[in-house]
Design a protein around this motif. Structure first.
Motif, PDB file in Angstrom:
ATOM      1  N   ASP A  20      -7.664  -9.266  11.308  1.00 53.67           N
ATOM      2  CA  ASP A  20      -7.621 -10.027  10.056  1.00 53.67           C
ATOM      3  C   ASP A  20      -6.893  -9.261   8.956  1.00 53.67           C
ATOM      4  O   ASP A  20      -6.137  -9.840   8.183  1.00 53.67           O
ATOM      5  CB  ASP A  20      -9.049 -10.348   9.603  1.00 53.67           C
ATOM      6  N   VAL A  21      -7.095  -7.953   8.899  1.00 47.93           N
ATOM      7  CA  VAL A  21      -6.538  -7.130   7.827  1.00 47.93           C
ATOM      8  C   VAL A  21      -5.058  -6.806   8.049  1.00 47.93           C
ATOM      9  O   VAL A  21      -4.282  -6.734   7.087  1.00 47.93           O
ATOM     10  CB  VAL A  21      -7.358  -5.827   7.673  1.00 47.93           C
ATOM     11  N   ARG A  22      -4.658  -6.601   9.288  1.00 44.77           N
ATOM     12  CA  ARG A  22      -3.308  -6.116   9.586  1.00 44.77           C
ATOM     13  C   ARG A  22      -2.206  -6.957   8.941  1.00 44.77           C
ATOM     14  O   ARG A  22      -1.307  -6.394   8.302  1.00 44.77           O
ATOM     15  CB  ARG A  22      -3.127  -6.021  11.099  1.00 44.77           C
ATOM     16  N   PRO A  23      -2.198  -8.299   9.044  1.00 48.25           N
ATOM     17  CA  PRO A  23      -1.112  -9.060   8.404  1.00 48.25           C
ATOM     18  C   PRO A  23      -1.146  -8.984   6.876  1.00 48.25           C
ATOM     19  O   PRO A  23      -0.097  -8.967   6.230  1.00 48.25           O
ATOM     20  CB  PRO A  23      -1.308 -10.491   8.883  1.00 48.25           C
ATOM     21  N   ARG A  24      -2.315  -8.884   6.301  1.00 46.15           N
ATOM     22  CA  ARG A  24      -2.407  -8.760   4.842  1.00 46.15           C
ATOM     23  C   ARG A  24      -1.883  -7.405   4.390  1.00 46.15           C
ATOM     24  O   ARG A  24      -1.223  -7.295   3.357  1.00 46.15           O
ATOM     25  CB  ARG A  24      -3.839  -8.965   4.368  1.00 46.15           C
ATOM     26  N   LEU A  25      -2.168  -6.364   5.172  1.00 46.61           N
ATOM     27  CA  LEU A  25      -1.649  -5.042   4.857  1.00 46.61           C
ATOM     28  C   LEU A  25      -0.128  -5.029   4.966  1.00 46.61           C
ATOM     29  O   LEU A  25       0.555  -4.477   4.097  1.00 46.61           O
ATOM     30  CB  LEU A  25      -2.268  -3.986   5.778  1.00 46.61           C
ATOM     31  N   ILE A  29       2.523  -4.096   2.065  1.00 44.78           N
ATOM     32  CA  ILE A  29       3.539  -3.062   2.247  1.00 44.78           C
ATOM     33  C   ILE A  29       4.910  -3.597   1.867  1.00 44.78           C
ATOM     34  O   ILE A  29       5.671  -2.950   1.146  1.00 44.78           O
ATOM     35  CB  ILE A  29       3.526  -2.545   3.707  1.00 44.78           C
ATOM     36  N   VAL A  30       5.225  -4.790   2.331  1.00 41.05           N
ATOM     37  CA  VAL A  30       6.517  -5.405   2.012  1.00 41.05           C
ATOM     38  C   VAL A  30       6.634  -5.645   0.511  1.00 41.05           C
ATOM     39  O   VAL A  30       7.668  -5.370  -0.100  1.00 41.05           O
ATOM     40  CB  VAL A  30       6.709  -6.715   2.809  1.00 41.05           C
ATOM     41  N   GLU A  31       5.571  -6.122  -0.102  1.00 42.95           N
ATOM     42  CA  GLU A  31       5.575  -6.353  -1.547  1.00 42.95           C
ATOM     43  C   GLU A  31       5.813  -5.039  -2.305  1.00 42.95           C
ATOM     44  O   GLU A  31       6.602  -4.993  -3.253  1.00 42.95           O
ATOM     45  CB  GLU A  31       4.243  -6.964  -1.974  1.00 42.95           C
ATOM     46  N   ARG A  58      11.558  -3.737   7.703  1.00 42.17           N
ATOM     47  CA  ARG A  58      12.756  -4.302   8.328  1.00 42.17           C
ATOM     48  C   ARG A  58      12.474  -5.652   8.965  1.00 42.17           C
ATOM     49  O   ARG A  58      13.312  -6.546   8.932  1.00 42.17           O
ATOM     50  CB  ARG A  58      13.327  -3.337   9.345  1.00 42.17           C
ATOM     51  N   ALA A  59      11.300  -5.809   9.536  1.00 40.75           N
ATOM     52  CA  ALA A  59      10.923  -7.096  10.140  1.00 40.75           C
ATOM     53  C   ALA A  59      10.882  -8.203   9.079  1.00 40.75           C
ATOM     54  O   ALA A  59      11.090  -9.365   9.382  1.00 40.75           O
ATOM     55  CB  ALA A  59       9.574  -6.982  10.834  1.00 40.75           C
ATOM     56  N   ALA A  60      10.629  -7.797   7.838  1.00 40.87           N
ATOM     57  CA  ALA A  60      10.598  -8.757   6.726  1.00 40.87           C
ATOM     58  C   ALA A  60      11.937  -8.827   5.989  1.00 40.87           C
ATOM     59  O   ALA A  60      12.049  -9.503   4.969  1.00 40.87           O
ATOM     60  CB  ALA A  60       9.479  -8.365   5.747  1.00 40.87           C
ATOM     61  N   GLY A  61      12.929  -8.084   6.491  1.00 44.13           N
ATOM     62  CA  GLY A  61      14.246  -8.115   5.862  1.00 44.13           C
ATOM     63  C   GLY A  61      14.364  -7.259   4.628  1.00 44.13           C
ATOM     64  O   GLY A  61      15.204  -7.499   3.768  1.00 44.13           O
ATOM     65  N   VAL A  62      13.520  -6.237   4.524  1.00 42.24           N
ATOM     66  CA  VAL A  62      13.513  -5.359   3.348  1.00 42.24           C
ATOM     67  C   VAL A  62      13.743  -3.929   3.812  1.00 42.24           C
ATOM     68  O   VAL A  62      13.154  -3.490   4.794  1.00 42.24           O
ATOM     69  CB  VAL A  62      12.145  -5.442   2.625  1.00 42.24           C
TER      70      VAL A  62
END
Length: 66
Positions: A20-25, A29-31, A58-62
């Motif tokens: 549950d936490v991993r995608p929010r983390l 991180i991306v933000e 990088r997976a988020a394009g940043v």
């Protein structure tokens, strides 16, 4: 219930909480990377390696700030 069963159930609950936490983390991180927060600060805050931070960004394009 014996100790093995109890520990198995505890492990499953911990694993579910982590899932549950991993995608929010990752989103946080991306933000932080988009806000140009230094990568070393993100590493210190999360406990992830610099390489893992790079992979998430990088997976988020940043590209993370150095």
């Amino acid at each position: 219930m014996d100790e093995l069963e109890a520990l198995g159930q505890e492990h499953q609950r911990a694993k579910a909480a982590l899932d549950d936490v991993r995608p929010r983390l990752a989103a946080a991180i991306v933000e932080a990377a988009r806000a140009r927060r230094p990568q070393r600060e993100i590493v210190a805050a999360t406990g992830y390696t610099r390489e893992r931070i790079r992979q998430i960004c990088r997976a988020a394009g940043v590209e993370p700030a150095e």
